[in-house]
Design a protein around this motif. Structure first.
Motif, short mmCIF file in Angstrom:
data_model
loop_
_atom_site.label_atom_id
_atom_site.label_comp_id
_atom_site.label_asym_id
_atom_site.label_seq_id
_atom_site.Cartn_x
_atom_site.Cartn_y
_atom_site.Cartn_z
N LEU A 1 2.30 1.19 13.47
CA LEU A 1 1.21 2.08 13.05
C LEU A 1 0.20 2.25 14.18
CD1 LEU A 1 -0.53 2.28 9.65
CD2 LEU A 1 -1.95 1.98 11.68
N SER A 2 -0.19 1.15 14.82
CA SER A 2 -1.17 1.23 15.91
C SER A 2 -0.63 2.04 17.08
CB SER A 2 -1.54 -0.18 16.39
OG SER A 2 -2.08 -0.94 15.33
N LEU A 3 0.64 1.81 17.42
CA LEU A 3 1.25 2.52 18.53
C LEU A 3 1.36 4.02 18.24
CD1 LEU A 3 2.49 1.99 21.32
CD2 LEU A 3 4.71 1.76 20.19
N GLU A 4 1.77 4.37 17.03
CA GLU A 4 1.92 5.77 16.67
C GLU A 4 0.57 6.49 16.64
OE1 GLU A 4 6.10 5.69 14.14
OE2 GLU A 4 4.19 5.83 13.05
N PRO B 1 4.43 8.70 7.73
CA PRO B 1 3.33 9.37 7.02
C PRO B 1 2.06 8.52 6.94
CG PRO B 1 5.38 9.71 5.84
CD PRO B 1 5.68 8.75 6.96
N LEU B 2 2.20 7.19 6.86
CA LEU B 2 1.02 6.33 6.81
C LEU B 2 0.28 6.35 8.15
CD1 LEU B 2 -0.43 4.54 4.77
CD2 LEU B 2 0.92 2.59 5.61
N SER B 3 1.04 6.33 9.24
CA SER B 3 0.43 6.43 10.56
C SER B 3 -0.25 7.79 10.74
CB SER B 3 1.49 6.25 11.65
OG SER B 3 2.15 5.02 11.54
N GLU B 4 0.41 8.82 10.24
CA GLU B 4 -0.16 10.17 10.34
C GLU B 4 -1.47 10.27 9.57
OE1 GLU B 4 1.12 14.85 9.57
OE2 GLU B 4 2.59 13.25 9.31
N ALA B 5 -1.52 9.66 8.39
CA ALA B 5 -2.74 9.70 7.59
C ALA B 5 -3.89 8.99 8.31
CB ALA B 5 -2.49 9.05 6.23
N VAL B 6 -3.60 7.84 8.92
CA VAL B 6 -4.63 7.11 9.66
C VAL B 6 -5.10 7.93 10.86
CG1 VAL B 6 -5.10 5.04 11.03
CG2 VAL B 6 -3.79 4.85 8.91
N PHE B 7 -4.17 8.58 11.54
CA PHE B 7 -4.53 9.43 12.68
C PHE B 7 -5.46 10.55 12.25
CE2 PHE B 7 -3.23 13.56 14.65
CZ PHE B 7 -4.02 13.45 15.79
N HIS B 8 -5.12 11.25 11.16
CA HIS B 8 -5.96 12.37 10.72
C HIS B 8 -7.34 11.88 10.29
CE1 HIS B 8 -2.88 15.31 11.19
NE2 HIS B 8 -2.09 14.81 10.25
N LEU B 9 -7.41 10.72 9.64
CA LEU B 9 -8.70 10.18 9.22
C LEU B 9 -9.57 9.85 10.43
CD1 LEU B 9 -10.60 9.09 7.02
CD2 LEU B 9 -9.38 6.91 7.16
N LEU C 1 0.83 -1.21 0.00
CA LEU C 1 0.00 0.00 0.00
C LEU C 1 0.86 1.25 0.00
CD1 LEU C 1 -2.72 1.49 0.36
CD2 LEU C 1 -2.46 1.14 2.83
N TRP C 2 1.88 1.25 0.86
CA TRP C 2 2.74 2.43 0.96
C TRP C 2 3.55 2.63 -0.32
CZ3 TRP C 2 3.26 6.93 2.56
CH2 TRP C 2 4.49 7.58 2.66
N GLU D 1 11.15 4.81 2.52
CA GLU D 1 10.86 3.68 1.64
C GLU D 1 10.08 2.59 2.36
OE1 GLU D 1 14.34 2.20 -0.22
OE2 GLU D 1 14.89 4.13 -1.15
N ARG D 2 10.35 2.41 3.62
CA ARG D 2 9.76 1.30 4.37
C ARG D 2 8.44 1.72 5.01
NH1 ARG D 2 11.21 -3.48 6.80
NH2 ARG D 2 10.42 -3.87 8.90
N ALA D 3 7.45 0.85 4.91
CA ALA D 3 6.17 1.09 5.58
C ALA D 3 6.29 0.70 7.05
CB ALA D 3 5.07 0.27 4.91
N PRO D 4 5.44 1.23 7.90
CA PRO D 4 5.46 0.81 9.30
C PRO D 4 4.84 -0.58 9.45
CG PRO D 4 3.63 2.30 8.93
CD PRO D 4 4.40 2.25 7.64
N SER D 5 5.23 -1.29 10.48
CA SER D 5 4.53 -2.53 10.80
C SER D 5 3.15 -2.19 11.36
CB SER D 5 5.33 -3.32 11.82
OG SER D 5 5.36 -2.63 13.05
#
Length: 267
Positions: A125-128, A198-206, A21-22, A117-121
């Motif tokens: 992601l949940s922790l962030e 950035p993926l964690s940040e996007a989930v947080f904002h959503l 996805l990332w 380059e690397r996506a979070p696990s």
């Protein structure tokens, strides 16, 4: 050199799903991700999209007894009309276009974008995301408490939002330009201070947008987040704030209000 956050130490490798996805987003939408206009545009469009189900509920409120039973202020008149929704929509759109968009674009231009380059696990992601909510909740509580206790700030920044004694979903962002900008900057700051992916940040904002809409929706839904997770106030908690104004300052959780003695259980 690849950046590794504290949360990733000892965490399992990034799942293929998140990495795929990332990679798709990072490589296919790089210019969009780096756009200084992205935060404000996403905040507004997400807010409008998440309000749509509650517009439907308000429309059904006059004909469905089940929907009426979910309304917190059932004895305070009918749900807001389509005209009220549209008026609120245009007010929010104007403030975003005139103030929030140019101000946040300037902030974004002043910071260095990072697209690792690397996506979070899934664990990272949940922790962030959880950490972002806890930090944002503290920032929001502190700012919200101040603008209620300082008369000048209340008049200039917050009074407009409290024109809605019985809020509805779109009214979550029906506030002064200064308040809208301050809350978006606090959300961005929360993710930045924690060095979130950035993926964690996007989930947080959503999720942040969804909880803000749900808090103002005027419905105590059977599947609301505060009924699924302990320690959250939800729409009844925030409705009490709009009615009395000197209680329940925190946006989502209740621990800061309990600590400072401003918590009141919803009726």
């Amino acid at each position: 050199m690849m950046n590794v956050t504290v949360a990733e130490i000892g965490a399992p490798p990034a799942p293929v799903l998140l990495q795929g996805l990332w990679d798709g987003v990072r490589l296919g939408q790089r210019q969009l991700l780096l756009s200084p206009y992205l935060p404000a545009c996403c905040a507004f469009l997400t807010h409008v999209a998440l309000c749509a189900p509650f517009l439907l509920l308000d429309a059904l409120g006059s004909v469905s007894l089940r929907v009426q039973s979910w309304r917190i202020a059932a004895g305070s008149g009918p749900p807001p009309s389509l005209v009220q929704w549209l008026e609120c929509f245009w007010r929010v759109l104007f403030k975003y276009a005139s103030t929030v968009l140019p101000a946040t674009a300037l902030v974004q231009l002043l910071r260095s974008p990072d697209l690792p380059e690397r996506a979070p696990s899934c664990w990272t992601l949940s922790l962030e995301v959880a950490a972002c909510f806890l930090l944002f909740d503290f920032f929001f509580f502190s700012w919200h408490y101040c603008i209620h206790r300082v008369p000048w700030l209340y008049r200039r920044v917050h009074r407009m939002h409290h024109q809605h004694h019985i809020p509805f979903a779109m009214a979550a962002q029906d506030a002064s330009s200064a308040e809208l900008l301050s809350l978006l900057l606090l959300a961005l700051l929360s993710a930045r201070l924690l060095s979130c992916h950035p993926l964690s940040e996007a989930v947080f904002h959503l999720l942040n947008s969804w909880l803000a809409v749900e808090d103002h929706c005027g419905y105590d839904l059977p599947f609301a987040v505060h009924k699924l997770l302990p320690g959250m106030g939800g729409a009844p908690h925030h409705m009490s704030h709009h009615k009395r104004q000197n209680i329940n300052y925190a946006p989502y959780f209740t621990h800061w209000d309990r600590l400072f003695g401003t918590y009141r259980a919803s009726a």
